[in-house]
Design a protein around this motif. Structure first.
Motif: not given
Length: 121
Positions: A23-30, A35-37, A68-71
């Protein structure tokens, strides 16, 4: 000397830690949660609308994070055949499963900010 039980050696804990790591890898970064929110609140949005909506993010960073989110199948990208061509982004059904998590992060952030500044309920 008392021997303590090692929690991280159990199978249940290893599965949990692996899931948290994924989960942390998928949502990593600032920016990814932001963006999702934003997309969860705003629905389908064009790239430039997202760029204006998210304070402080550069176009190159937004583009990278959206890729990344699309991938990771959390966001879909649709090219609209207009003049000039526009690109729209939307949270996938799978990505919408993140909504309660993002809501809880936001709720905790409000609680934390109030606690930090001495406000109580």
């Amino acid at each position: 000397m008392i021997k303590r039980k090692t929690v991280t050696k159990s199978l249940e804990c290893k599965v949990r830690i692996t899931a948290i790591t994924d989960t942390m890898q998928v949502l990593s970064g600032k920016w990814k949660i932001h963006i999702l929110g934003t997309l969860l609140q705003g629905g389908k949005m064009r790239f430039m609308d997202l760029l204006r909506e998210i304070d402080g993010i550069a176009a190159k960073m937004l583009s990278k994070e959206l890729q990344d989110l699309e991938m990771n199948q959390l966001v879909t990208r649709t090219v609209v055949d207009t003049k000039p061509i526009t690109v729209e982004y939307e949270v996938t059904e799978y990505g919408k499963t993140m909504e309660p998590i993002i809501d809880e992060i936001a709720n905790w952030g409000v609680f934390y900010r109030n606690r930090l500044h001495g406000k109580t309920d």
